[in-house]
Design an enzyme around this catalytic site. Structure first.
Site, PDB file in Angstrom:
ATOM      1  CE  LYS A   1      -3.154   2.593   3.012  1.00 60.22           C
ATOM      2  NZ  LYS A   1      -3.969   2.745   4.236  1.00 60.22           N
TER       3      LYS A   1
ATOM      4  CG  ASP B   1      -5.310   8.176   4.527  1.00 62.94           C
ATOM      5  OD1 ASP B   1      -6.140   8.704   4.062  1.00 62.94           O
ATOM      6  OD2 ASP B   1      -5.332   7.114   5.625  1.00 62.94           O
TER       7      ASP B   1
ATOM      8  CE  LYS C   1      -6.303   8.879   8.242  1.00 65.90           C
ATOM      9  NZ  LYS C   1      -6.967   7.750   8.982  1.00 65.90           N
TER      10      LYS C   1
ATOM     11  CG  ASP D   1      -1.750   5.389   4.830  1.00 68.18           C
ATOM     12  OD1 ASP D   1      -1.477   4.525   5.737  1.00 68.18           O
ATOM     13  OD2 ASP D   1      -3.005   5.733   4.356  1.00 68.18           O
TER      14      ASP D   1
ATOM     15  CG  ASP E   1      -9.798   7.946   6.739  1.00 67.06           C
ATOM     16  OD1 ASP E   1      -8.516   7.818   6.228  1.00 67.06           O
ATOM     17  OD2 ASP E   1      -9.653   8.019   7.977  1.00 67.06           O
TER      18      ASP E   1
ATOM     19  CD  GLU F   1      -6.521   5.293   2.611  1.00 68.66           C
ATOM     20  OE1 GLU F   1      -7.618   5.554   3.513  1.00 68.66           O
ATOM     21  OE2 GLU F   1      -5.503   5.261   2.924  1.00 68.66           O
TER      22      GLU F   1
ATOM     23  NE  ARG G   1     -10.918  -0.930   3.916  1.00 67.12           N
ATOM     24  CZ  ARG G   1     -11.371  -1.245   5.235  1.00 67.12           C
ATOM     25  NH1 ARG G   1     -12.653  -1.563   5.168  1.00 67.12           N
ATOM     26  NH2 ARG G   1     -10.827  -0.751   5.934  1.00 67.12           N
TER      27      ARG G   1
END
Ligand code: BES
Ligand code: MN
Ligand code: ZN
Length: 499
Positions: free
Chosen positions: A264, A269, A276, A287, A346, A348, A350
């Site tokens: 990933k 993020d 967030k 991230d 959020d 994201e 996956r």
């Protein structure tokens, strides 16, 4: 800095610092006993002032009878308290001393008593990895660079019969340590430097240095043509273009199925429209640590020179809010054809991983392992010590758990039972991208599992282990490069066993 193996008698070693061990009650380890003899009992006398606690250090000058300029007497802890943790503590303490006195050469002569290992290979590999990790220092974006570390060579004293295995061990250890350094450096770089394009450039640079590695970058247009609308939906709010980075390492036979690693690579993020909260949001530059560990493992792999085929895939995007960003309720079609209702922008990770998983099908993989800072829930479940492991294949899961144990980069398995799948039901699409507050790590993996029907797959959630948040230790850890490397090493060993 170079690691070396030395043999011979300890008192004759010419080095700026000779490191010998002492357990509680002034129990000198064998090499320390030899130093004691050479110094006519001087060391034993000094050892009376040493409690022998793991990592306790006493630096001695002008020890009579030895060639070494200094002797560092390091505590080993009690015999029955030897462990990976204590070994790590001992190595850290040694490196702190060596850094403080700024010596250029040192020899570690602890006779294996710093470790619980019977296995010299594992013990020395860890010494190498952990010593190397202590020398990593981030100053890339500081105007004043730190002084070069004074240490130029760190040697380990072993019996002559063990020298060959020891050489092999420090060589593997160095390869893994270099991958860890790379992962830490990429993780630590800020989001305005380490963008998807930057990651792509690093992957291209890595391939330039290695004949067995080729890197291909898919840009947004190419991903669009492949139908990767789910991955692309994540970067829509950003002005940084998303990238799919594909690194192919060919160390095995051409017809040998590859092991695929997927990372990933969300380079920042914000949460997107499901923004967030502000506190600690800076940490979302980390991230992309899954991507960093895949990149690090690929680098290690080229240095390990393993005789297998491995494909590293990085799904990279920046998750930003904007007028172009995906909105809660938006529905996208994945490369697999399945549709997803994005109830929370959020969640994201996956969304980028699912298309990368479908893309992996074209390699007809032997196994697929994805690595991601995927869920805050994983930190709730396992804290900051274990990587979360979820898999559709028991053999692969056991292999990864064993790799984590061996590499002292541990994972712990969570269930992926069908019961959890219905938390992803959606009235408007084939699935939602969130499964409610319960079992967040498991439902995230359930989501991914819907894109892994065609291969043996495991998911590693490194949300709790990829970086430290606190004070001076704040920064990327390089986990789980050691686990991934050990996993790949085991695949080569398995092939050898089959023959
Ligand atoms: N990157 C985060 C997960 C994360 C958060 C890792 C904090 C480490 C520390 C991920 O993209 C995320 O935001 N996940 C959400 C999922 C939720 C919306 C279902 C989370 O964990 O809150
Ligand atoms: Mn997120
Ligand atoms: Zn994320």
């Amino acid at each position: 800095m170079e690691f070396q193996i030395v043999t011979g008698s300890v008192e004759a070693l010419e080095t700026e610092c000779l490191i010998v061990g002492v357990a509680p009650e002034a129990q000198l380890a064998p090499s320390a006993q030899q130093v004691d003899q050479a110094s006519s009992g001087y060391l034993r006398e000094v050892a009376e002032d040493h409690q022998g606690k793991a990592g306790e250090a006493l630096l001695l000058h002008k020890v009579p009878g030895v060639k070494a300029k200094r002797v560092l007497l390091i505590g080993l802890g009690k015999d029955d308290e030897r462990s990976d943790r204590n070994q790590n503590k001992i190595i850290k303490a040694i490196m702190a001393q060596l850094k403080a006195i700024r010596c250029a050469t040192a020899v570690v002569a602890l006779d294996g008593q710093e470790s619980a290992d019977q296995d010299l290979y594992r013990q020395l590999r860890h010494n190498t990895e952990w010593a190397s990790a202590e020398l990593y220092h981030y100053d890339t974006t500081k105007s004043k660079k730190a002084d070069e570390p004074g240490l130029q060579s760190l040697s380990f004293l072993v019996a002559a019969d063990d020298a060959e295995l020891a050489e092999f061990s420090i060589s593997d250890g160095t390869a893994i340590a270099n991958g860890v350094d790379t992962a830490r450096e990429l993780g630590n770089l800020p989001g305005n430097i380490c963008t998807p394009t930057y990651l792509a450039d690093q992957a291209l640079a890595l391939a330039e240095d290695c004949e067995d590695l080729t890197t291909t970058i898919l840009d947004e247009d190419e991903m669009e043509k492949l139908g990767m609308h789910c991955l692309l939906s994540v970067g829509k709010g950003s002005s940084e273009p998303s990238k799919l980075i594909v690194m192919e390492y060919k160390g095995g036979e051409p017809d040998q199925k590859p092991h695929v690693l997927i990372g990933k690579g969300i380079t920042f993020d914000t949460g997107g429209i499901s923004l967030k909260p502000g506190a600690k949001m800076d940490e979302m530059k980390f991230d992309m640590c899954g991507a960093a560990s895949v990149m690090g493992a690929m680098e290690s792999l080229t240095e390990l020179g393993l005789d297998i085929n491995v494909v590293g895939i990085i799904a990279s995007a920046e998750n930003m809010p904007s007028g172009h960003a995906s909105k809660p309720g938006d529905i996208v079609t994945t490369m697999s054809g399945q549709t997803v209702e994005i109830l929370n922008t959020d969640a994201e990770g996956r969304l980028v991983l699912c298309d990368a998983l479908t893309y992996a099908e074209r390699f007809e993989p032997e196994t697929v392992v994805d690595v991601a800072t995927l869920t805050g829930a994983c930190i709730v479940a396992l804290g900051h010590h274990a990587t979360g492991l979820l898999s559709n294949d028991d053999l692969l899961a056991d292999d990864l758990l064993a790799a984590g144990e061996f590499a002292a980069d541990k994972a712990w398995r969570l269930p992926l039972w069908d019961e959890y799948q219905e938390q992803l039901d959606s009235n408007f699409a084939d699935m939602a991208n969130i499964g409610g507050p319960a079992a967040g790590t498991i439902t995230a993996a359930c989501f991914l599992s819907r894109y892994t029907k065609k291969f043996r797959w495991a998911h590693l959630d490194i949300a709790g282990v990829a970086w430290n948040s606190n004070g001076k230790a704040k920064g990327a850890t390089g986990r789980c490069v050691p686990l991934l490397c050990q996993h790949l090493i085991q695949q080569v060993d398995d092939l050898a066993d089959d023959e």
